[in-house]
Design an enzyme around this catalytic site. Structure first.
Site, PDB file in Angstrom:
ATOM      1  N   GLU A  79       0.788  -1.226   0.000  1.00 48.93           N
ATOM      2  CA  GLU A  79       0.000   0.000   0.000  1.00 48.93           C
ATOM      3  C   GLU A  79       0.824   1.282   0.000  1.00 48.93           C
ATOM      4  O   GLU A  79       0.384   2.296  -0.536  1.00 48.93           O
ATOM      5  CB  GLU A  79      -0.939   0.003   1.218  1.00 48.93           C
ATOM      6  CG  GLU A  79      -1.913  -1.158   1.279  1.00 48.93           C
ATOM      7  CD  GLU A  79      -2.942  -1.124   0.161  1.00 48.93           C
ATOM      8  OE1 GLU A  79      -3.169  -0.025  -0.399  1.00 48.93           O
ATOM      9  OE2 GLU A  79      -3.503  -2.175  -0.163  1.00 48.93           O
ATOM     10  N   SER A 349     -47.782 -21.172  45.878  1.00 49.64           N
ATOM     11  CA  SER A 349     -47.260 -21.601  47.186  1.00 49.64           C
ATOM     12  C   SER A 349     -45.765 -21.391  47.347  1.00 49.64           C
ATOM     13  O   SER A 349     -45.249 -21.492  48.468  1.00 49.64           O
ATOM     14  CB  SER A 349     -47.600 -23.073  47.413  1.00 49.64           C
ATOM     15  OG  SER A 349     -48.995 -23.255  47.535  1.00 49.64           O
TER      16      SER A 349
END
Length: 664
Positions: A79, A349
């Site tokens: 690059e 319960s």
């Protein structure tokens, strides 16, 4: 000539002055705000990754020091060979590219430097205009003024696109080769460095032949740049590469928990949504992926072929409040509603332990307190109103004590207790234990008619397991930003909210739920360790909330639309609880619940509630808070010579505890 020389010199001075002023201006200007999306990673308590968050972009930032030197050199060679020698733009590169383009009468070579590419990615779009190119150059110069070369290169490697919605070298290394960027070989680095030139052309997932050709080009460029020798390039080109299969993103291991954590971070901790999804955060949680998988598997197998029947499960470590597993439904793909957090289902319960603890703690009740189990109409509100509860299937038990009432889940006993100790006191107890859902001081409160969430129940029952200490549920341990700075770290709040002597007595009483005749006896053979808990059933809900010293778990089973659960469906919560508890604690030795110093164990006669002697053949061991145990014997004969079992000491082993529990 003299005038020309004077003009040129003056122009040069003016240009130099202008350049200096311009550079000083650029240096004084702050860089524009940039946004580099990074995937946020969520980890379980062991450091295993749970899921990644990102808005369509797979990205994970790393430092330059954590990138393979081969990859860095391959990128520079491909690059920007003069990266460390230019000031943001490369005049030689521009001239070279212009010459080549003129030769071909087309744009065949670009002159953009790494700094210019980074500037474009950070601040600009990709339109091909002179205006954008000029801005790109100016931004590149600013980057060079504000950042070092290594910082620019690091940002570039974390920004570059490698195809397949993957940005940055770390995410690319994991995508293609299943490894970290630091571990890339020369061959792998050359292949990856070639992809950004054309991700659609050079990705091996699209065309492996073109990807190989591009790799060869990158290797040769590295040779020409002096980074490697020809021999190294030849050897790398022959190295076989194994690519990780390209798979669709798998569902998160704990999707309901993941959403819960995300909402906590955004709504409670104030982390902006965009930062959470795209800021590269590291979120460390309390979840145990192994326990979570067991929970998912147990729920899925139990509800298989059960139509629209749903379930929720939450498991909390009572010692520190850590949420270890969370299942919000049987299929996240079909429905994302998290039932584990829904405060819309009646606990039935399973709420009774808070009623009975209040009775014990106020010294109005002991384990041998007795009531007659029979159809009863209770009056309240100063006699102005009545309430007539009934037992399941209208099954009554005549005179029973508290242990039997818990084991059999007798409703008459529960309402007697609530009216005796006061509904307001029961609500106060539930609040101390961590239940925040709305409740009203009515007799039906004893039977769990006011909705709560499974998370509340798991956390509240943890108080019994943790000797009266309540620890707020914890899901997030720590959050770090992409730079490693800690944004949040949990400081769990714990408080002694109950007397450990009474919580132990309640725990001992709830162990009877799994004894023969108890409502949880169907799963007693599945559980190979001391466990306590309470079932709960309404017309539309089935619950099993239970705990060991290490884990408190709440399971709910029912339908989303309030449809009535059948008798068979109402029994499914207990097997889910039992299978999960045993699976999650498989590697943990069984432990007894520690007995506080303020508790004594004596033999009593269940029929009378008095101390047992040789004339009481059906005697049983019962735990009492010191001073509340019976003092009279069931007959006038002397007491039998029976020793109270030794208490658990801090230095006792789990094996001795287990033997004592077994013998008792």
């Amino acid at each position: 000539m003299k005038k020309l020389f004077s003009f040129m010199f003056s122009s040069l001075v003016v240009f130099a002055a202008f350049s200096i002023v311009f550079l000083l201006y650029l240096r004084s200007q702050a860089l524009p705000a940039s946004k580099m999306e990074q995937a946020t990673q969520m980890y379980d308590v062991h450091g295993e990754i749970i899921d990644s968050f990102h808005s369509g972009q797979n990205r994970e930032a790393v430092r330059l020091s954590d990138v393979s030197d081969y990859l860095v050199k391959a990128t520079l060679a491909t690059e920007d060979r003069n990266f460390y020698n230019h000031f943001g733009f490369d005049p030689k590169g521009i001239i070279r590219a212009a010459y080549v383009n003129l030769q071909h009468m087309a744009k065949v070579q670009g002159a953009g430097t790494i700094t210019q590419q980074l500037a474009r990615n950070l601040y600009l779009n990709h339109e091909r205009t002179w205006t954008r190119k000029i801005k790109e150059t100016f931004y590149a110069m600013q980057l060079e003024m504000h950042l070092s070369k290594d910082e620019i290169l690091e940002q570039y490697l974390n920004q570059i696109y490698y195809g397949h919605s993957t940005y940055g070298i770390q995410a690319a290394a994991k995508l293609f080769f299943g490894k970290d960027a630091r571990d890339l070989t020369l061959a792998e680095s050359a292949l990856l460095a070639g992809i950004p030139k054309g991700p659609r052309y050079y990705s091996p997932y699209y065309d492996e032949k073109k990807a190989k050709e591009r790799q060869m080009t990158v290797l040769q460029t590295m040779v020409e740049s002096g980074y490697i020798t020809q021999r190294e390039a030849d050897r790398a080109s022959k190295e076989p590469l194994t690519y990780k299969p390209l798979e669709e993103k798998k569902p998160a291991a704990a999707p309901y928990f993941r959403d819960y954590v995300r909402n906590l971070a955004i709504d409670k901790l104030g982390i902006p949504e965009e930062q959470f999804d795209e800021g590269g955060l590291k979120v460390y949680t309390t979840l145990d992926l192994r326990a979570q998988k067991i929970a998912d598997d147990v729920v899925a197998s139990t509800l298989k072929d059960r139509g629209e029947l749903q379930a929720a499960l939450v498991a909390v470590d009572p010692r520190n409040g850590y949420i270890k597993a969370m299942v919000g439904g049987k299929s996240y793909a079909e429905n994302q509603y998290n039932r584990a957090l829904a405060s819309s289902r009646q606990p039935g319960s399973s709420f009774k332990p808070f009623v009975y603890y209040t009775g014990l703690q106020t010294n109005r009740f002991t384990p041998v307190t007795r009531f007659k189990s029979e159809p009863t109409t209770f009056t309240y509100d100063k006699g102005r109103q009545t309430y007539t509860p009934s037992n399941f299937n209208n099954h009554y038990f005549d005179w029973i004590d508290l242990r039997t009432a818990i084991a059999k889940s007798d409703n008459i006993f529960a309402v007697h207790t609530l009216l005796d100790v006061g509904a307001e006191n029961v609500i106060a107890t539930a609040r101390k234990f961590g239940i925040t859902s709305p409740m009203q001081p009515l007799p039906s409160l004893a039977l769990g008619t006011f909705p709560v969430s499974p998370l509340e129940m798991a956390s509240a029952f943890g108080v019994f397991a943790n000797q009266g200490v309540h620890v707020d549920p914890v899901a997030i341990l720590k959050i770090e930003n992409s730079s490693g700075r800690v944004l949040y770290e949990a400081e769990p709040h714990e408080e002694q909210v109950a007397d450990p002597n009474y919580t132990y007595v309640m725990t001992s009483l709830m162990e009877s739920v799994f004894d023969d005749g108890g409502t949880g006896s169907r799963v007693s053979k599945q559980i190979k360790r001391p466990v306590a808990g309470k079932t709960g059933t309404t017309d539309t809900d089935a619950w099993m909330v239970g705990f060991t010293p290490e884990l408190s778990t709440a399971v709910w089973v029912g339908y989303d639309k309030g449809r009535t659960v059948s008798a068979v469906e109402s029994y499914l919560a207990a097997p889910i609880f039992a299978d999960f508890t045993e699976g999650a604690l498989e590697s943990v030795p069984p432990k007894l619940f520690p007995i506080p110093d303020g508790v004594v164990n004596v033999y009593i006669d269940p029929a009378t509630g008095k101390l047992a002697n040789e004339d009481c053949p059906n005697s049983r061991m019962e735990a009492f808070v010191k001073g509340t145990e019976p003092t009279e014997y069931c007959t006038q004969k002397p007491a039998p010579a029976k020793e109270t079992p030794p208490k658990t000491k801090g230095n006792s082993t789990w094996w001795n505890d287990l033997k004592r529990w077994w013998n008792d």
